[in-house]
Motif scaffolding. Structure first.
Motif, PDB file in Angstrom:
ATOM      1  N   LEU A 283      -2.093   6.096  35.172  1.00 44.94           N
ATOM      2  CA  LEU A 283      -0.737   6.430  36.072  1.00 44.94           C
ATOM      3  C   LEU A 283      -0.583   5.565  37.523  1.00 44.94           C
ATOM      4  O   LEU A 283       0.324   5.031  37.795  1.00 44.94           O
ATOM      5  N   ARG A 284      -2.021   5.119  38.224  1.00 47.06           N
ATOM      6  CA  ARG A 284      -2.105   4.244  39.151  1.00 47.06           C
ATOM      7  C   ARG A 284      -1.636   2.665  38.890  1.00 47.06           C
ATOM      8  O   ARG A 284      -0.907   2.003  39.339  1.00 47.06           O
ATOM      9  N   THR A 285      -2.050   2.322  37.411  1.00 43.49           N
ATOM     10  CA  THR A 285      -1.575   1.063  36.961  1.00 43.49           C
ATOM     11  C   THR A 285       0.019   1.126  36.816  1.00 43.49           C
ATOM     12  O   THR A 285       0.826   0.264  37.007  1.00 43.49           O
ATOM     13  N   LEU A 286       0.484   2.072  36.208  1.00 40.85           N
ATOM     14  CA  LEU A 286       1.980   2.407  36.126  1.00 40.85           C
ATOM     15  C   LEU A 286       2.679   2.150  37.341  1.00 40.85           C
ATOM     16  O   LEU A 286       3.773   1.398  37.508  1.00 40.85           O
TER      17      LEU A 286
ATOM     18  N   THR B 176       5.049  -7.346  37.388  1.00 38.67           N
ATOM     19  CA  THR B 176       4.652  -7.894  38.430  1.00 38.67           C
ATOM     20  C   THR B 176       5.219  -7.508  40.053  1.00 38.67           C
ATOM     21  O   THR B 176       5.579  -7.962  40.801  1.00 38.67           O
ATOM     22  N   LEU B 177       6.112  -6.407  39.688  1.00 36.20           N
ATOM     23  CA  LEU B 177       6.725  -5.826  40.706  1.00 36.20           C
ATOM     24  C   LEU B 177       5.678  -4.999  41.551  1.00 36.20           C
ATOM     25  O   LEU B 177       4.845  -4.325  41.226  1.00 36.20           O
TER      26      LEU B 177
ATOM     27  N   ARG C 286       8.945  -0.670  41.987  1.00 33.99           N
ATOM     28  CA  ARG C 286       9.134   0.038  40.738  1.00 33.99           C
ATOM     29  C   ARG C 286       9.658   1.319  41.062  1.00 33.99           C
ATOM     30  O   ARG C 286      10.217   1.858  40.302  1.00 33.99           O
ATOM     31  N   ALA C 287       9.563   1.675  42.485  1.00 29.32           N
ATOM     32  CA  ALA C 287      10.168   3.143  42.744  1.00 29.32           C
ATOM     33  C   ALA C 287      11.463   2.651  42.859  1.00 29.32           C
ATOM     34  O   ALA C 287      12.193   3.747  42.515  1.00 29.32           O
ATOM     35  N   ARG C 288      11.981   1.668  43.410  1.00 30.89           N
ATOM     36  CA  ARG C 288      13.457   1.368  43.442  1.00 30.89           C
ATOM     37  C   ARG C 288      14.076   1.364  42.050  1.00 30.89           C
ATOM     38  O   ARG C 288      15.292   1.606  41.809  1.00 30.89           O
ATOM     39  N   ARG C 289      13.255   1.077  41.032  1.00 32.33           N
ATOM     40  CA  ARG C 289      13.793   1.045  39.736  1.00 32.33           C
ATOM     41  C   ARG C 289      13.756   2.468  39.048  1.00 32.33           C
ATOM     42  O   ARG C 289      14.049   2.715  37.938  1.00 32.33           O
TER      43      ARG C 289
ATOM     44  N   SER D 281       1.228  -5.110  29.169  1.00 29.52           N
ATOM     45  CA  SER D 281       2.619  -5.362  29.557  1.00 29.52           C
ATOM     46  C   SER D 281       3.133  -3.758  29.880  1.00 29.52           C
ATOM     47  O   SER D 281       2.591  -2.857  29.084  1.00 29.52           O
ATOM     48  N   ILE D 282       4.066  -3.678  30.767  1.00 33.92           N
ATOM     49  CA  ILE D 282       4.593  -2.582  31.083  1.00 33.92           C
ATOM     50  C   ILE D 282       6.234  -2.681  31.050  1.00 33.92           C
ATOM     51  O   ILE D 282       6.586  -3.448  31.999  1.00 33.92           O
TER      52      ILE D 282
END
Ligand SMILES: Nc1ncnc2c1ncn2[C@@H]1O[C@H](COP(=O)(O)OP(=O)(O)OP(=O)(O)O)[C@@H](O)[C@H]1O
Ligand SMILES: [Mg+2]
Length: 244
Positions: free
Chosen positions: A53-56, A76-77, A82-85, A66-67
């Motif tokens: 989860l922390r990696t995500l 790379t974000l 990532r939160a904005r996505r 890859s994620i």
């Protein structure tokens, strides 16, 4: 930014290898979530659930893999991008701001996402979903019960209207009856929004009771990935990896 994220997104993780400097603790982990799917990540202490989860969320960097969130590479974000996505992580430990009221905690969660009427509407929706929070909206975080704190931690993430919610061990430290309430609240929130949920849990029975599918991690490797009802009834698998 005040646009409503109406539905959940897909998540595709492949070949994820992660460590903390020494030997990797995740070894080529892969899993896929369809939009709106609730998937439980199960496994014993130290299996690697929190690391996944922390990696995500971008808090730990993988050495391989890859994620993709909604088909877009997010590896790379930074965490905030990532939160904005639309990715939200609820860490373990019922993390809320103890000095602030329930209402203030929710406002804090909504602050970066919404303003004005949209913010009020987003907060009102959380009170509709989690009635215990509505009753305690003026209480400080430190005055809440464990179950209420866990609901607030989830509510604070939900108020920003994520497309994928990753929740780490929401059952931790809660009485069995309260665990059921929290899981039901999580299931209702996911269903009402078509939200995609990745739920890390040691509490296999309660997690599978609300999940569509379960993924079992053992020592950083995926050893099973199956519909929740099949996993729950697979005695050999339960004995081998889940301890009951
Ligand atoms: N910050 C860290 N530095 C070094 N090793 C770590 C760190 N965090 C976790 N680990 C190690 O990584 C492995 C996986 O830990 P992780 O916390 O991801 O497991 P978990 O499945 O979440 O366990 P639990 O159910 O106890 O929460 C463990 O061996 C742990 O000791
Ligand atoms: Mg953990």
């Amino acid at each position: 930014m005040s646009q409503r994220t109406a539905t959940g997104v897909s998540l595709d993780i492949a070949g994820l290898t992660v460590g903390y400097g020494g030997e990797p603790v995740l070894h080529g982990v892969g899993l896929t979530l369809r939009p709106g799917e609730v998937v439980a990540v199960l496994g014993a202490n130290g299996a690697g659930k929190t690391t996944l989860l922390r990696t995500l969320a971008g808090l730990v960097r993988p050495t391989a893999g890859s994620i993709e969130l909604g088909g877009a590479d997010i590896l790379t974000l930074r965490t905030e991008d990532r939160a904005r996505r639309g990715l939200a992580l609820v860490p373990d430990g019922q993390s809320v701001v103890a000095e602030l009221t329930v209402d203030e905690n929710l406002r804090l969660g909504a602050l970066w996402r919404h303003r004005g009427a949209a913010r009020e509407r987003a907060i009102a929706e959380i009170y509709d979903l989690f009635e215990p929070l509505a009753r305690r909206r003026s209480s400080a975080g430190h005055q809440l019960s464990g179950g209420e704190r866990q609901m607030l931690a989830i509510g604070r993430a939900l108020v920003a209207e994520p497309a994928l919610l990753a929740v780490d061990e929401p059952s931790l430290g809660l009485a069995p009856l309260i665990v059921g309430d929290v899981m039901t609240a999580l299931r209702d929130a996911a269903a009402s929004r078509g939200l995609t949920v990745l739920l890390a849990e040691q509490n296999v029975t309660s997690a599978l009771s609300i999940a569509d599918r379960g993924v079992v991690l053992s020592l950083g490797t995926v050893v099973a990935d199956a519909p929740a009802d099949l996993l729950a009834s697979d005695a050999d698998l339960r004995h081998a990896y889940l301890g009951f």
